[in-house]
Write an enzyme that holds these catalytic residues in place. Structure first.
Site, mmCIF file in Angstrom:
data_model
loop_
_atom_site.group_PDB
_atom_site.id
_atom_site.type_symbol
_atom_site.label_atom_id
_atom_site.label_comp_id
_atom_site.label_asym_id
_atom_site.label_seq_id
_atom_site.Cartn_x
_atom_site.Cartn_y
_atom_site.Cartn_z
ATOM 1 N N ASP A 1 -4.124 0.202 -7.082
ATOM 2 C CA ASP A 1 -5.560 -1.496 -7.012
ATOM 3 C C ASP A 1 -4.185 -1.733 -6.588
ATOM 4 O O ASP A 1 -2.409 -1.837 -6.664
ATOM 5 C CB ASP A 1 -5.506 -1.306 -8.457
ATOM 6 N N VAL A 2 -3.598 -2.796 -5.563
ATOM 7 C CA VAL A 2 -3.100 -3.494 -5.344
ATOM 8 C C VAL A 2 -1.963 -4.392 -6.124
ATOM 9 O O VAL A 2 -1.102 -4.466 -5.255
ATOM 10 C CB VAL A 2 -3.378 -4.710 -4.025
#
Length: 289
Positions: free
Chosen positions: A243-244
């Site tokens: 997840d960024v």
């Protein structure tokens, strides 16, 4: 009618609970009165549960009420699961005491893991949210649910697999879905509707078994599975390393020169287990203050 008072272990952050819920336009919340209404399906019956929060994080309590007395015990447990009312706050604090995450934990301890009413809703929602910015992701979900779902006593229920399986890609395109995402959602709804995919069974499986069950589905990758584990099944030891937002938060937390890779983030999991899900929540929250 029935009612019950539930007192979670302090600290429990009512403020952060409502703050996170208010990001989603589908949520039936009244922040001023600290009231939440949630859609549950119990024994094939749709029931709306009303939750009123009182006190603060040092002395929190939740007053629950529902319609059918025979559903009381199941409803209470579902609410506890959805809003993490059995959170082991003391265990979390002790685990990270004296570690590199002590300050992060101290800043956000009491923030709950907030789950969807059921695994199906969590899977649908996170497929919609794939690779979109948060605002547009919530907008698309809102359009999908309010167009094809059911409204009852102020809350929205996700459209059932039976309803979704009858939709066309063109129906989704009218809501600004991509062709591919529409196909994914329809395919999964078909599998659930035909009995080829039993999402209720996932509650009995290990994290690894859930991966093995969901990964073969079109449009479902590691990020989606991790979100289902976190926000559908309420698992406490999940770190969505790809997840960024998590990567950016780790970069900020440790003052790294560049954003860490998924593998580098996963390496932290050994030290953060068995509470990685909470650290994931704290990391996301740290990006907004």
């Amino acid at each position: 009618m029935w009612s019950e008072i539930v007192r979670p272990e302090a600290p429990y952050s009512i403020h952060r609970l409502f703050s996170r819920l208010s990001m989603d336009p589908l949520q039936a919340i009244n922040t001023a009165d600290k009231e939440i209404k949630i859609p549950l399906v119990i024994n094939h019956t749709k029931e709306v549960i009303t939750i009123n929060a009182y006190g603060d994080e040092k002395d929190p309590s939740f007053h629950l009420s529902g319609e059918l007395e025979e559903h009381k015990s199941i409803s209470i447990q579902k609410v506890k699961d959805m809003f993490d009312l059995d959170m082991d706050t003391n265990g979390i604090m002790k685990h990270f005491d004296g570690t590199e995450l002590q300050e992060l934990v101290a800043n956000y301890i009491g923030m709950p893991i907030i789950c969807e009413p059921d695994t199906y809703s969590a899977l649908m929602k996170n497929i919609v949210h794939q690779q979109l910015n948060m605002k547009f992701a919530y907008t698309l979900t809102y359009r999908f649910v309010t167009k094809y779902g059911e409204h009852k006593n102020g809350v929205w229920y996700y459209p059932t697999p039976d309803v979704v399986s009858k939709l066309s890609v063109e129906d989704f395109r009218e809501l600004q879905f991509s062709n591919r995402k529409a196909e994914y959602i329809i395919d999964i709804a078909n599998k659930v509707n035909e009995g080829d995919l039993d999402l209720q069974q996932l509650t009995e499986l290990t994290n690894k078994e859930v991966y093995d069950k969901l990964l073969p589905l079109r449009g479902v990758g590691p990020w989606t599975i991790e979100c289902v584990l976190l926000f559908g099944l309420g698992r406490k030891d999940i770190l969505p390393a790809g997840d960024v937002g998590v990567q950016n938060a780790v970069k900020k937390l440790f003052d790294l020169s560049s954003k860490p890779s998924k593998e580098e983030v996963y390496a932290y999991n050994k030290k953060w287990s068995p509470y990685s899900s909470y650290i994931s929540m704290y990391l996301w929250e740290s990006l907004s203050g």
